[in-house]
Design a protein around this motif. Structure first.
Motif, short mmCIF file in Angstrom:
data_model
loop_
_atom_site.label_atom_id
_atom_site.label_comp_id
_atom_site.label_asym_id
_atom_site.label_seq_id
_atom_site.Cartn_x
_atom_site.Cartn_y
_atom_site.Cartn_z
N LEU A 353 -37.57 -46.85 103.56
CA LEU A 353 -36.60 -47.49 104.44
C LEU A 353 -35.73 -48.50 103.71
O LEU A 353 -34.53 -48.64 104.00
CB LEU A 353 -37.34 -48.17 105.59
CG LEU A 353 -36.46 -48.82 106.67
CD1 LEU A 353 -35.53 -47.79 107.31
CD2 LEU A 353 -37.33 -49.48 107.74
N ASN A 357 -30.94 -50.51 100.17
CA ASN A 357 -30.58 -51.72 100.93
C ASN A 357 -30.88 -52.97 100.11
O ASN A 357 -31.82 -52.99 99.31
CB ASN A 357 -31.34 -51.79 102.25
CG ASN A 357 -30.88 -50.73 103.23
OD1 ASN A 357 -29.82 -50.83 103.82
ND2 ASN A 357 -31.69 -49.68 103.39
N ASP A 361 -28.80 -57.10 104.29
CA ASP A 361 -28.30 -55.91 104.99
C ASP A 361 -28.98 -55.75 106.34
O ASP A 361 -30.13 -56.14 106.52
CB ASP A 361 -28.56 -54.65 104.15
CG ASP A 361 -27.67 -54.58 102.92
OD1 ASP A 361 -26.72 -55.39 102.84
OD2 ASP A 361 -27.93 -53.73 102.05
N LYS A 362 -28.25 -55.14 107.28
CA LYS A 362 -28.80 -54.91 108.60
C LYS A 362 -29.29 -53.46 108.71
O LYS A 362 -28.68 -52.54 108.19
CB LYS A 362 -27.75 -55.17 109.68
CG LYS A 362 -27.36 -56.65 109.80
CD LYS A 362 -26.34 -56.85 110.91
CE LYS A 362 -25.95 -58.33 111.03
NZ LYS A 362 -24.93 -58.54 112.10
N ILE A 363 -30.42 -53.31 109.42
CA ILE A 363 -31.00 -51.99 109.65
C ILE A 363 -31.19 -51.80 111.15
O ILE A 363 -31.89 -52.59 111.80
CB ILE A 363 -32.35 -51.84 108.92
CG1 ILE A 363 -32.14 -51.85 107.40
CG2 ILE A 363 -33.06 -50.56 109.35
CD1 ILE A 363 -33.42 -51.74 106.60
N TYR A 367 -30.91 -46.00 112.60
CA TYR A 367 -30.90 -45.74 111.17
C TYR A 367 -32.32 -45.58 110.64
O TYR A 367 -32.60 -44.68 109.85
CB TYR A 367 -30.19 -46.90 110.44
CG TYR A 367 -30.30 -46.84 108.93
CD1 TYR A 367 -29.45 -46.03 108.19
CD2 TYR A 367 -31.26 -47.59 108.25
CE1 TYR A 367 -29.56 -45.96 106.80
CE2 TYR A 367 -31.37 -47.54 106.87
CZ TYR A 367 -30.51 -46.72 106.16
OH TYR A 367 -30.62 -46.66 104.78
N ALA A 368 -33.21 -46.44 111.11
CA ALA A 368 -34.61 -46.38 110.66
C ALA A 368 -35.24 -45.05 111.07
O ALA A 368 -35.96 -44.42 110.29
CB ALA A 368 -35.39 -47.56 111.23
N GLU A 400 -31.43 -54.90 116.05
CA GLU A 400 -31.28 -54.72 114.61
C GLU A 400 -32.23 -55.63 113.84
O GLU A 400 -32.67 -56.66 114.34
CB GLU A 400 -29.83 -55.02 114.18
CG GLU A 400 -28.82 -54.01 114.70
CD GLU A 400 -27.42 -54.35 114.27
OE1 GLU A 400 -26.67 -53.46 113.87
OE2 GLU A 400 -27.07 -55.55 114.33
N VAL A 403 -32.69 -57.31 106.30
CA VAL A 403 -33.55 -57.20 105.14
C VAL A 403 -33.77 -58.58 104.53
O VAL A 403 -32.81 -59.32 104.26
CB VAL A 403 -32.94 -56.25 104.09
CG1 VAL A 403 -33.84 -56.18 102.85
CG2 VAL A 403 -32.76 -54.85 104.67
#
Length: 405
Positions: A353, A357, A361-363, A367-368, A400, A403
């Motif tokens: 994952l 990144n 950064d945003k996840i 996306y995950a 969201e 990281v």
């Protein structure tokens, strides 16, 4: 004579707009500082002094943690460093004179003038050769080496030194008599009294004068003095407790016949000498953890499940969940919301994952799920694990994560 630093309450101020209770006090010895933790006696109530202001020779304290009804004139606010005990029966060294007769007001203990208002009822004295006992209808706060005074019917003062704040068994009383014979006089130094108690029970909380008591066959653990042979036995018992699958927390660190505070102090010192490990509030042995056959079976099941994880629902599988929670505390499995993963699988999924990144950064959840190619519950479980490990931090909007490393 030992005097505890703190304050004596004179009166309680009328309640103001503040949620904190305010009291007017006189200072005992060096007093305490604003922001200090303290205890109120009678009652042994844990409080915090939020602020202190002076008004002539008096002091105004704002107190957090105490109900208003416990703040009475004559109560004292003292440092929690001293091992004060509250007991209805107190063992005293004899002054060689007759036993005081009748129910009499007793003063002293934490400091020379405690209980001058009689907030704790009168005490009655009894012979316990070669000692004297005073009994109260309510618990009286004191500690070994403290002084208690009483005025008899003829107005003459008598002074007694506290040997033990509590009731001893007959066998202990006889042994203490042998230990103190030819060692203590009617007003011995506290260090001598603590030394005798150490030989009686194998340990004694002598804070903050423990360092003044030199003993060749005793060790200092925090503010506790422990006989060397007892310390060796207790370390073995503590290691055995911590060796259970899942380790042991503070509440589980108990050995019958010894104070909980002593056992915890020894466990904490063992962590400093690498004799124990402390992880997330749980104590573990330094070597490989012993696992029962049931623990090994479930560890193998989780490992075989790989990156798909294994699902355990509660309460149908309550026993299994306990086993997995113990394996989790030991660092052998991760998860617990919906699924459980082996440590290796969790690390592999986390690396997948985070690949590509950087910190900040945003996840997103979508996306995950795309990267992990799994169900929503499986993805949420891994995100939860990564948040607990401080690899991700949840944002308040849109679900969201950011990281962190």
């Amino acid at each position: 004579m030992l005097v505890l630093p703190g304050f004596r309450i004179l009166n309680v101020e009328a309640r103001s707009e503040s949620k904190l209770n305010e009291v007017v006090c006189e200072r005992i010895a060096a007093g305490l500082k604003g922001g200090d933790k303290a205890q109120i006696y009678p009652g042994k109530i844990d409080v915090k002094i939020k602020s202190i202001s002076t008004s002539g020779k008096f002091f105004r304290l704002k107190i957090k943690g105490a109900k208003r009804l416990m703040l009475i004139g004559g109560a004292i606010i003292v440092s929690p460093e001293w091992p004060i005990e509250q007991s209805r029966e107190i063992l005293l060294l004899s002054d060689g004179r007759g036993i005081p007769e009748g129910a009499l007001t007793v003063r002293g203990g934490p400091y020379v003038d405690f209980n001058r208002e009689g907030i704790i009822g009168p005490g009655s004295f009894f012979a316990r050769p070669p000692f004297v006992v005073v009994k109260f209808s309510a618990p009286y706060p004191t500690f070994p080496g403290a002084r208690l005074s009483v005025y008899e019917r003829d107005g003459k003062p008598r002074c007694f030194t506290v040997l033990w704040p509590g009731k001893l068994k007959t066998q202990e009383l006889r042994r203490l008599s042998r230990i103190t014979r030819n060692r203590l006089n009617c007003h011995s130094r506290p260090s001598e009294i603590y030394r005798c108690i150490l030989h009686l029970r194998g340990c004694v909380n002598a804070a903050p004068i423990a360092g003044e008591i030199s003993m060749e066959n005793a060790s200092l653990v925090g503010m506790w003095l422990v006989l060397t042979d007892k310390l060796k036995i207790l370390k073995h018992r503590i290691l055995k407790i911590a060796s259970k699958p899942g380790g042991a927390n503070e509440k589980m660190m108990r050995v019958e016949g010894f104070p909980d505070g002593l056992i915890l102090a020894i466990a904490q010192k063992m962590c400093g000498t690498a004799e124990l490990q402390l992880r997330n509030g749980w104590f573990f042995p330094p070597e490989k953890l012993f696992l029962s056959p049931l623990h090994r079976t479930w560890l193998k099941k989780v490992q075989e499940a790989g990156t798909e994880g294994i699902r355990i629902s509660a309460p149908a599988h309550a026993v299994e969940r306990v086993i997995l929670e113990e394996l989790s505390r030991a660092g052998l499995v991760k998860g617990g919301k919906k699924l459980w993963f082996s440590t290796e699988s969790s690390e592999a999924l986390s690396a997948m994952l985070l690949s590509g990144n950087e910190k900040g950064d945003k996840i997103s959840l979508s996306y995950a799920r795309k990267i992990l190619a799994g169900s929503r519950s499986r993805t949420l479980e891994l995100l939860h694990i990564m948040e607990s490990e401080k690899r991700l931090s949840a944002l308040s909007d849109k679900g969201e994560r950011i990281v962190c490393q």
